[in-house]
Design a protein around this motif. Structure first.
Motif, PDB file in Angstrom:
ATOM      1  N   ILE A  94       2.989  -4.578   3.318  1.00  0.00           N
ATOM      2  CA  ILE A  94       2.620  -5.712   2.453  1.00  0.00           C
ATOM      3  C   ILE A  94       1.130  -6.031   2.640  1.00  0.00           C
ATOM      4  O   ILE A  94       0.673  -6.250   3.761  1.00  0.00           O
ATOM      5  CB  ILE A  94       3.466  -6.946   2.794  1.00  0.00           C
ATOM      6  CG1 ILE A  94       4.959  -6.627   2.542  1.00  0.00           C
ATOM      7  CG2 ILE A  94       3.025  -8.149   1.985  1.00  0.00           C
ATOM      8  CD1 ILE A  94       5.889  -7.714   2.991  1.00  0.00           C
ATOM      9  N   VAL A  95       0.408  -5.984   1.521  1.00  0.00           N
ATOM     10  CA  VAL A  95      -1.018  -6.327   1.569  1.00  0.00           C
ATOM     11  C   VAL A  95      -1.313  -7.631   0.835  1.00  0.00           C
ATOM     12  O   VAL A  95      -2.395  -8.204   0.970  1.00  0.00           O
ATOM     13  CB  VAL A  95      -1.869  -5.178   0.987  1.00  0.00           C
ATOM     14  CG1 VAL A  95      -1.723  -3.922   1.838  1.00  0.00           C
ATOM     15  CG2 VAL A  95      -1.492  -4.911  -0.473  1.00  0.00           C
ATOM     16  N   LEU A  96      -0.346  -8.120   0.050  1.00  0.00           N
ATOM     17  CA  LEU A  96      -0.584  -9.353  -0.691  1.00  0.00           C
ATOM     18  C   LEU A  96       0.758  -9.925  -1.152  1.00  0.00           C
ATOM     19  O   LEU A  96       1.678  -9.157  -1.484  1.00  0.00           O
ATOM     20  CB  LEU A  96      -1.467  -9.070  -1.919  1.00  0.00           C
ATOM     21  CG  LEU A  96      -2.145 -10.298  -2.565  1.00  0.00           C
ATOM     22  CD1 LEU A  96      -3.033 -11.051  -1.548  1.00  0.00           C
ATOM     23  CD2 LEU A  96      -2.982  -9.837  -3.754  1.00  0.00           C
ATOM     24  N   ALA A  97       0.866 -11.252  -1.130  1.00  0.00           N
ATOM     25  CA  ALA A  97       2.042 -11.945  -1.647  1.00  0.00           C
ATOM     26  C   ALA A  97       1.564 -13.221  -2.322  1.00  0.00           C
ATOM     27  O   ALA A  97       0.729 -13.942  -1.788  1.00  0.00           O
ATOM     28  CB  ALA A  97       3.015 -12.262  -0.514  1.00  0.00           C
ATOM     29  N   ASN A 138       0.853  -1.193   0.000  1.00  0.00           N
ATOM     30  CA  ASN A 138       0.000   0.000   0.000  1.00  0.00           C
ATOM     31  C   ASN A 138       0.888   1.241   0.000  1.00  0.00           C
ATOM     32  O   ASN A 138       2.118   1.145  -0.062  1.00  0.00           O
ATOM     33  CB  ASN A 138      -0.970  -0.033   1.187  1.00  0.00           C
ATOM     34  CG  ASN A 138      -0.217  -0.037   2.534  1.00  0.00           C
ATOM     35  OD1 ASN A 138       0.957   0.299   2.593  1.00  0.00           O
ATOM     36  ND2 ASN A 138      -0.907  -0.429   3.598  1.00  0.00           N
ATOM     37  N   HIS A 139       0.241   2.425   0.088  1.00  0.00           N
ATOM     38  CA  HIS A 139       1.019   3.657  -0.009  1.00  0.00           C
ATOM     39  C   HIS A 139       1.920   3.863   1.196  1.00  0.00           C
ATOM     40  O   HIS A 139       2.804   4.725   1.190  1.00  0.00           O
ATOM     41  CB  HIS A 139       0.088   4.872  -0.170  1.00  0.00           C
ATOM     42  CG  HIS A 139      -0.736   5.174   1.066  1.00  0.00           C
ATOM     43  ND1 HIS A 139      -1.928   4.514   1.320  1.00  0.00           N
ATOM     44  CD2 HIS A 139      -0.524   6.052   2.072  1.00  0.00           C
ATOM     45  CE1 HIS A 139      -2.423   4.981   2.465  1.00  0.00           C
ATOM     46  NE2 HIS A 139      -1.594   5.921   2.943  1.00  0.00           N
ATOM     47  N   ARG A 140       1.726   3.090   2.270  1.00  0.00           N
ATOM     48  CA  ARG A 140       2.626   3.179   3.428  1.00  0.00           C
ATOM     49  C   ARG A 140       3.729   2.127   3.330  1.00  0.00           C
ATOM     50  O   ARG A 140       4.466   1.901   4.281  1.00  0.00           O
ATOM     51  CB  ARG A 140       1.845   2.981   4.725  1.00  0.00           C
ATOM     52  CG  ARG A 140       0.883   4.136   5.041  1.00  0.00           C
ATOM     53  CD  ARG A 140       0.335   3.993   6.459  1.00  0.00           C
ATOM     54  NE  ARG A 140      -0.463   2.777   6.609  1.00  0.00           N
ATOM     55  CZ  ARG A 140      -1.772   2.705   6.368  1.00  0.00           C
ATOM     56  NH1 ARG A 140      -2.422   3.779   5.947  1.00  0.00           N
ATOM     57  NH2 ARG A 140      -2.441   1.572   6.508  1.00  0.00           N
ATOM     58  N   TYR A 141       3.836   1.469   2.194  1.00  0.00           N
ATOM     59  CA  TYR A 141       4.846   0.466   1.924  1.00  0.00           C
ATOM     60  C   TYR A 141       4.682  -0.767   2.823  1.00  0.00           C
ATOM     61  O   TYR A 141       5.655  -1.425   3.200  1.00  0.00           O
ATOM     62  CB  TYR A 141       6.270   1.044   2.063  1.00  0.00           C
ATOM     63  CG  TYR A 141       6.471   2.345   1.326  1.00  0.00           C
ATOM     64  CD1 TYR A 141       5.902   2.531   0.050  1.00  0.00           C
ATOM     65  CD2 TYR A 141       7.193   3.402   1.885  1.00  0.00           C
ATOM     66  CE1 TYR A 141       6.082   3.717  -0.624  1.00  0.00           C
ATOM     67  CE2 TYR A 141       7.363   4.589   1.224  1.00  0.00           C
ATOM     68  CZ  TYR A 141       6.794   4.748  -0.029  1.00  0.00           C
ATOM     69  OH  TYR A 141       6.949   5.928  -0.704  1.00  0.00           O
ATOM     70  N   LEU A 175       1.750 -10.127   6.069  1.00  0.00           N
ATOM     71  CA  LEU A 175       0.698  -9.119   5.948  1.00  0.00           C
ATOM     72  C   LEU A 175       0.856  -8.023   7.007  1.00  0.00           C
ATOM     73  O   LEU A 175       1.057  -8.306   8.197  1.00  0.00           O
ATOM     74  CB  LEU A 175      -0.685  -9.780   6.076  1.00  0.00           C
ATOM     75  CG  LEU A 175      -1.093 -10.704   4.920  1.00  0.00           C
ATOM     76  CD1 LEU A 175      -2.481 -11.278   5.180  1.00  0.00           C
ATOM     77  CD2 LEU A 175      -1.061  -9.964   3.594  1.00  0.00           C
ATOM     78  N   GLY A 176       0.756  -6.778   6.537  1.00  0.00           N
ATOM     79  CA  GLY A 176       0.853  -5.625   7.448  1.00  0.00           C
ATOM     80  C   GLY A 176       2.281  -5.224   7.784  1.00  0.00           C
ATOM     81  O   GLY A 176       2.512  -4.176   8.409  1.00  0.00           O
ATOM     82  N   GLN A 177       3.269  -6.031   7.389  1.00  0.00           N
ATOM     83  CA  GLN A 177       4.667  -5.711   7.681  1.00  0.00           C
ATOM     84  C   GLN A 177       5.179  -4.686   6.650  1.00  0.00           C
ATOM     85  O   GLN A 177       4.830  -4.735   5.477  1.00  0.00           O
ATOM     86  CB  GLN A 177       5.528  -6.978   7.615  1.00  0.00           C
ATOM     87  CG  GLN A 177       5.203  -8.016   8.671  1.00  0.00           C
ATOM     88  CD  GLN A 177       5.586  -7.546  10.061  1.00  0.00           C
ATOM     89  OE1 GLN A 177       6.615  -6.917  10.237  1.00  0.00           O
ATOM     90  NE2 GLN A 177       4.719  -7.822  11.034  1.00  0.00           N
ATOM     91  N   TYR A 194       6.180 -16.190  -4.359  1.00  0.00           N
ATOM     92  CA  TYR A 194       7.017 -15.431  -3.419  1.00  0.00           C
ATOM     93  C   TYR A 194       7.157 -16.185  -2.103  1.00  0.00           C
ATOM     94  O   TYR A 194       8.247 -16.287  -1.534  1.00  0.00           O
ATOM     95  CB  TYR A 194       6.422 -14.035  -3.176  1.00  0.00           C
ATOM     96  CG  TYR A 194       7.254 -13.210  -2.220  1.00  0.00           C
ATOM     97  CD1 TYR A 194       8.335 -12.461  -2.687  1.00  0.00           C
ATOM     98  CD2 TYR A 194       6.987 -13.197  -0.858  1.00  0.00           C
ATOM     99  CE1 TYR A 194       9.124 -11.723  -1.814  1.00  0.00           C
ATOM    100  CE2 TYR A 194       7.757 -12.468   0.017  1.00  0.00           C
ATOM    101  CZ  TYR A 194       8.827 -11.732  -0.461  1.00  0.00           C
ATOM    102  OH  TYR A 194       9.605 -11.018   0.407  1.00  0.00           O
ATOM    103  N   LEU A 195       6.003 -16.705  -1.586  1.00  0.00           N
ATOM    104  CA  LEU A 195       6.039 -17.403  -0.304  1.00  0.00           C
ATOM    105  C   LEU A 195       6.926 -18.638  -0.388  1.00  0.00           C
ATOM    106  O   LEU A 195       7.697 -18.941   0.526  1.00  0.00           O
ATOM    107  CB  LEU A 195       4.628 -17.785   0.113  1.00  0.00           C
ATOM    108  CG  LEU A 195       3.656 -16.614   0.355  1.00  0.00           C
ATOM    109  CD1 LEU A 195       2.260 -17.133   0.677  1.00  0.00           C
ATOM    110  CD2 LEU A 195       4.166 -15.708   1.461  1.00  0.00           C
ATOM    111  N   ALA A 196       6.840 -19.362  -1.512  1.00  0.00           N
ATOM    112  CA  ALA A 196       7.671 -20.549  -1.684  1.00  0.00           C
ATOM    113  C   ALA A 196       9.149 -20.176  -1.815  1.00  0.00           C
ATOM    114  O   ALA A 196      10.035 -20.851  -1.293  1.00  0.00           O
ATOM    115  CB  ALA A 196       7.203 -21.340  -2.904  1.00  0.00           C
ATOM    116  N   LEU A 197       9.399 -19.056  -2.531  1.00  0.00           N
ATOM    117  CA  LEU A 197      10.773 -18.623  -2.774  1.00  0.00           C
ATOM    118  C   LEU A 197      11.468 -18.217  -1.484  1.00  0.00           C
ATOM    119  O   LEU A 197      12.639 -18.518  -1.264  1.00  0.00           O
ATOM    120  CB  LEU A 197      10.777 -17.451  -3.769  1.00  0.00           C
ATOM    121  CG  LEU A 197      12.123 -17.031  -4.354  1.00  0.00           C
ATOM    122  CD1 LEU A 197      12.732 -18.171  -5.168  1.00  0.00           C
ATOM    123  CD2 LEU A 197      11.932 -15.804  -5.241  1.00  0.00           C
TER     124      LEU A 197
END
Length: 557
Positions: free
Chosen positions: A37-40, A32-35, A56-58, A44-47
């Motif tokens: 994480i809203v979605l992965a 989001n605009h606050r940088y 989420l939220g980090q 990515y999760l496997a990598l």
């Protein structure tokens, strides 16, 4: 209804964006605009070997903090710069980022190392940042950001292998041409940087061909020498026209010594620009010699050091001025000590004579002593009076309170009166006083002060002339009247001539004995002549050859 008759603009299966995002072959994060994480996606999760709940939220700046501090700072620095300046018009790719990640966090790329203890392994990444939608919120916020994360560890390995292969192929002719082109490009770049550095530092580069005398130089070098960009420069023109005449021999000598010793030389010199401005230039050069020790060229630099040189010369002048002031102060202090001693002696001598003859008159009734006593008392009292007058006049001059009352005065007639008053004293000493050339000439003067000037000059000549003659003359020369006093006495050396009109100064050759006086006479004469708008000079061929004092005053019309 038959599916062939369905409306193609209304498909029966709606597009599932979430499923599509989840199935992307590349690893993606959405911020989001606050940088945060809203979605992965699953890739990515496997990598990264992480779960969605962990992310989420980090803040993107707080996740995946692996490896040394410098690696994390490099990642943070690029993210901060890229995300802050991101626009919808373009995507931004990161440089190659290296993480020292634990073996246990390698995700689907991990391999069993056969050891339970996790250890860090190097992994390489490239990140692409793209803005989803426009930033239109407060402060340019709004819109979401997609980060594509690609592991390029294998690609880096391939790159390194490729580099090794390229190194093997450099022996081939085709690669040699490629390397030559690269070398030329680098050379051009280095030359551009070199010329830029020269221009920035105002250094001018030059090269002299000894065979032809031609000097090839940069525009900055010509500018330093006050030449135009199209001007031709030769060694002869430099040394015979551009360098200041007073510096040419010094420049030639510096160059000759440097080239003869096969060492560099540096010398500063003045040049005159077309505007008439004088500039200081520092030149530094060195000779280049062929294997048979023949001079092939001379290369070097020029630098305009005018500002530095002016400060240096100013400081040198200040130091010299301070030295002269100290020397003058020391001379003045010594002269003052001598003056105090002289005053004590000069006052004591006539006072002692007056007191002695006064006591004699009181004790002896012999009338024959009266005439001699009164002569001695009168002479010594007059001497005391002259000294007191000189001291009072010197104080008035120092405080600026001495003034003159200018009236038309016949300088020739005034000099004749002084000559007659001094004749008896001169003849008593065995001297001939000559005053035959006294032309009548009118000047504007204070008569009593001008008598003091002539009296001091004649009495001074008589005092320092043990034998021979003293000549007094007055002549009209155009708009000036010159009064001259010449003697055949002790004379003066060069140092004495420079300081003869200083206060408290007395000059007499060694072995000539002490001469009476306070050392104020000529100083008073100089100041009185200045008050009359005139000049006075002292001349002497040398010690033992007499001296001449010339006073020049404006003629009165």
């Amino acid at each position: 209804m038959d599916s062939r008759h369905q409306n193609p603009s209304h498909p029966s299966h709606r597009f599932d964006a979430a499923s599509a995002f989840e199935s992307l072959p590349d690893a993606y994060l959405i911020l989001n605009h606050r940088y945060e994480i809203v979605l992965a996606n699953a890739r990515y999760l496997a990598l990264m070997g992480q779960s969605l709940s962990d992310l989420l939220g980090q803040s993107i700046f707080d996740v995946n903090q692996f490896g040394p501090v410098e690696q994390r700072e490099a990642r943070r620095a690029w993210l901060g710069s890229a995300l802050r300046d991101l626009s919808a018009a373009e995507a931004k790719w990161s440089p190659l980022l290296r993480y020292e990640m634990p073996e246990s966090r390698r995700g689907d790329n991990g391999k069993d190392s056969g050891s339970d203890a996790p250890h860090d392994v190097p992994r390489y990444w490239k990140i692409k940042a793209s803005l989803l939608g426009a930033r239109n919120g407060p402060g340019g916020q709004g819109g979401q950001i997609a980060l594509r994360v690609s592991e390029v560890t294998e690609g880096v390995s391939d790159y390194e292998r490729d580099q090794r292969e390229r190194a093997k192929l450099r022996s081939q002719a085709q690669l040699r041409l490629l390397l030559a082109d690269e070398a030329k490009a680098q050379l051009r770049e280095h030359q551009e940087r070199f010329h830029l550095a020269l221009a920035f530092s105002q250094l001018g580069a030059w090269e002299l061909d000894p065979a032809t005398g031609l000097i090839e130089c940069t525009d900055q070098c010509k500018s330093n020498l006050g030449l135009g960009a199209t001007s031709e420069l030769t060694e002869q023109r430099l040394l015979e026209e551009i360098v200041h005449p007073d510096d040419r021999d010094r420049v030639r000598e510096a160059m000759h010594q440097g080239l003869a010793s096969h060492e560099h030389f540096d010398v500063d010199y003045r040049v005159g620009w077309a505007s008439g401005e004088i500039r200081w230039i520092l030149v530094r050069g060195v000779g280049r010699f062929s294997p048979d020790n023949t001079l092939s060229s001379v290369i070097g630099f020029t630098l305009d050091i005018t500002a530095r040189k002016e400060v240096e010369l100013e400081q040198r002048e200040i130091a010299a001025s301070e030295k002269r002031a100290r020397e003058h102060s020391e001379r003045l202090a010594m002269a003052m000590d001598h003056f105090v001693t002289t005053v004590s002696h000069e006052l004591r001598s006539p006072l002692s004579a007056i007191l002695s003859w006064t006591d004699l008159l009181q004790r002896a009734a012999d009338p024959s002593h009266v005439t001699r006593a009164t002569d001695v008392i009168r002479r010594n009292a007059r001497q005391l009076s002259h000294m007191v007058d000189d001291l009072l006049d010197s104080g008035a001059i120092v405080t600026g309170k001495l003034s003159v009352n200018l009236q038309p005065v016949d300088l020739g007639a005034l000099a004749g009166i002084i000559a007659e008053d001094m004749r008896m004293h001169a003849e008593a000493k065995g001297l001939q006083l000559i005053a035959d050339d006294l032309t009548s000439a009118m000047v504007l003067a204070d008569e009593s002060r001008m008598k003091q000037v002539v009296w001091n000059l004649v009495s001074n000549a008589v005092k320092f002339c043990p034998k021979g003659s003293v000549t007094l003359s007055v002549r009209a020369e155009g708009e000036r009247v010159e009064l001259a006093v010449r003697d055949t006495g002790l004379g003066l050396d060069g140092e004495s001539l420079e300081r003869i009109f200083e206060r408290f100064q007395q000059f007499s050759p060694e072995g000539s004995g002490r001469v009476a006086g306070l050392g104020l006479g000529l100083w008073l004469v100089k100041n009185l002549v200045d008050l009359h708008g005139g000049t006075i000079v002292a001349e002497s061929p040398g010690l033992g050859q007499g001296a001449t004092f010339r006073v020049r005053l404006p003629v009165y019309r």
